[in-house]
Motif scaffolding. Structure first.
Motif, mmCIF file in Angstrom:
data_model
loop_
_atom_site.group_PDB
_atom_site.id
_atom_site.type_symbol
_atom_site.label_atom_id
_atom_site.label_comp_id
_atom_site.label_asym_id
_atom_site.label_seq_id
_atom_site.Cartn_x
_atom_site.Cartn_y
_atom_site.Cartn_z
ATOM 1 N N GLU A 1 51.460 37.178 42.298
ATOM 2 C CA GLU A 1 51.281 38.628 42.377
ATOM 3 C C GLU A 1 49.977 39.017 41.710
ATOM 4 O OE1 GLU A 1 54.564 41.039 41.191
ATOM 5 O OE2 GLU A 1 56.021 39.744 42.169
ATOM 6 N N GLY A 2 49.338 40.049 42.237
ATOM 7 C CA GLY A 2 48.060 40.462 41.680
ATOM 8 C C GLY A 2 47.814 41.944 41.828
ATOM 9 N N TRP A 3 46.593 42.336 41.468
ATOM 10 C CA TRP A 3 46.121 43.712 41.579
ATOM 11 C C TRP A 3 44.814 43.741 42.341
ATOM 12 C CZ3 TRP A 3 49.398 47.332 40.414
ATOM 13 C CH2 TRP A 3 50.303 47.190 39.355
ATOM 14 N N TRP B 1 50.651 34.483 38.328
ATOM 15 C CA TRP B 1 49.451 33.835 38.840
ATOM 16 C C TRP B 1 49.231 34.415 40.221
ATOM 17 C CZ3 TRP B 1 50.315 30.715 43.163
ATOM 18 C CH2 TRP B 1 51.652 30.427 43.414
ATOM 19 N N PHE B 2 48.093 34.115 40.822
ATOM 20 C CA PHE B 2 47.717 34.782 42.054
ATOM 21 C C PHE B 2 46.839 33.852 42.874
ATOM 22 C CE2 PHE B 2 44.260 37.562 43.899
ATOM 23 C CZ PHE B 2 45.007 38.144 44.899
ATOM 24 N N ALA B 3 47.175 33.705 44.151
ATOM 25 C CA ALA B 3 46.342 32.932 45.077
ATOM 26 C C ALA B 3 46.039 33.795 46.288
ATOM 27 C CB ALA B 3 47.058 31.657 45.503
ATOM 28 N N VAL C 1 31.546 48.099 48.505
ATOM 29 C CA VAL C 1 32.592 48.822 47.776
ATOM 30 C C VAL C 1 32.845 48.081 46.462
ATOM 31 C CG1 VAL C 1 35.022 49.482 47.752
ATOM 32 C CG2 VAL C 1 33.676 49.771 49.835
ATOM 33 N N LYS C 2 32.609 48.767 45.350
ATOM 34 C CA LYS C 2 32.840 48.168 44.035
ATOM 35 C C LYS C 2 34.340 48.072 43.811
ATOM 36 C CE LYS C 2 31.453 48.621 39.218
ATOM 37 N NZ LYS C 2 30.698 49.444 38.244
ATOM 38 N N HIS C 3 34.821 46.869 43.498
ATOM 39 C CA HIS C 3 36.253 46.647 43.329
ATOM 40 C C HIS C 3 36.488 45.440 42.418
ATOM 41 C CE1 HIS C 3 35.275 43.596 46.294
ATOM 42 N NE2 HIS C 3 36.374 42.957 45.893
ATOM 43 N N TRP C 4 37.744 45.242 42.055
ATOM 44 C CA TRP C 4 38.134 44.028 41.357
ATOM 45 C C TRP C 4 39.492 43.604 41.886
ATOM 46 C CZ3 TRP C 4 42.498 43.466 38.269
ATOM 47 C CH2 TRP C 4 43.149 44.632 37.894
ATOM 48 N N HIS C 5 39.802 42.329 41.733
ATOM 49 C CA HIS C 5 41.125 41.819 42.074
ATOM 50 C C HIS C 5 41.419 40.621 41.187
ATOM 51 C CE1 HIS C 5 38.389 39.572 44.761
ATOM 52 N NE2 HIS C 5 39.226 38.552 44.579
ATOM 53 N N GLY C 6 42.701 40.431 40.911
ATOM 54 C CA GLY C 6 43.111 39.307 40.071
ATOM 55 C C GLY C 6 44.606 39.306 39.860
ATOM 56 N N VAL D 1 46.267 48.720 43.534
ATOM 57 C CA VAL D 1 47.228 48.361 44.576
ATOM 58 C C VAL D 1 47.879 47.042 44.174
ATOM 59 C CG1 VAL D 1 47.479 47.713 47.004
ATOM 60 C CG2 VAL D 1 45.860 49.505 46.354
ATOM 61 N N SER D 2 49.217 47.016 44.195
ATOM 62 C CA SER D 2 49.949 45.792 43.885
ATOM 63 C C SER D 2 49.824 44.810 45.048
ATOM 64 C CB SER D 2 51.423 46.134 43.640
ATOM 65 O OG SER D 2 52.161 44.969 43.360
ATOM 66 N N LEU D 3 49.554 43.555 44.717
ATOM 67 C CA LEU D 3 49.433 42.504 45.724
ATOM 68 C C LEU D 3 50.607 41.534 45.607
ATOM 69 C CD1 LEU D 3 45.648 41.654 45.200
ATOM 70 C CD2 LEU D 3 46.637 43.175 46.920
ATOM 71 N N VAL D 4 51.262 41.280 46.717
ATOM 72 C CA VAL D 4 52.336 40.290 46.813
ATOM 73 C C VAL D 4 52.041 39.440 48.048
ATOM 74 C CG1 VAL D 4 54.059 41.736 45.646
ATOM 75 C CG2 VAL D 4 53.814 41.865 48.125
ATOM 76 N N PRO D 5 52.663 38.272 48.175
ATOM 77 C CA PRO D 5 52.383 37.435 49.333
ATOM 78 C C PRO D 5 52.521 38.222 50.640
ATOM 79 C CG PRO D 5 53.634 36.192 47.746
ATOM 80 C CD PRO D 5 53.589 37.615 47.240
#
Length: 73
Positions: free
Chosen positions: A7-9, A43-45, A32-37, A18-22
């Motif tokens: 899971e990530g952001w 952990w996150f793939a 577009v300036k952004h971040w993710h992790g 924004v929540s990230l799930v598989p």
């Protein structure tokens, strides 16, 4: 970007995270300036696909501050 595991952001400058799930797919427009992790308790793939274009390239910017990152729920 396609979240494949864990899971990530993802957050664009000036917008809510924004929540990230598989299975989550995020389309990031050029310049577009952004971040993710990963979320702090996961952990996150992911798979990222970049399409070449004029004046559209990846640029690493400042890190996300720990205080902000740890406040995400």
């Amino acid at each position: 970007m396609l979240c494949t595991a864990g899971e990530g952001w993802y957050q664009e400058e000036g917008k809510d995270p924004v929540s990230l799930v598989p299975g989550t797919v995020i389309t990031i427009q050029p310049n577009v300036k952004h971040w993710h992790g990963a979320k702090k308790d996961s952990w996150f793939a992911h798979i990222a696909v970049e399409i070449p274009g004029e004046d559209a390239e990846a640029e690493w910017l400042e890190k996300v501050e720990d205080e902000y990152y740890n406040s995400l729920e």
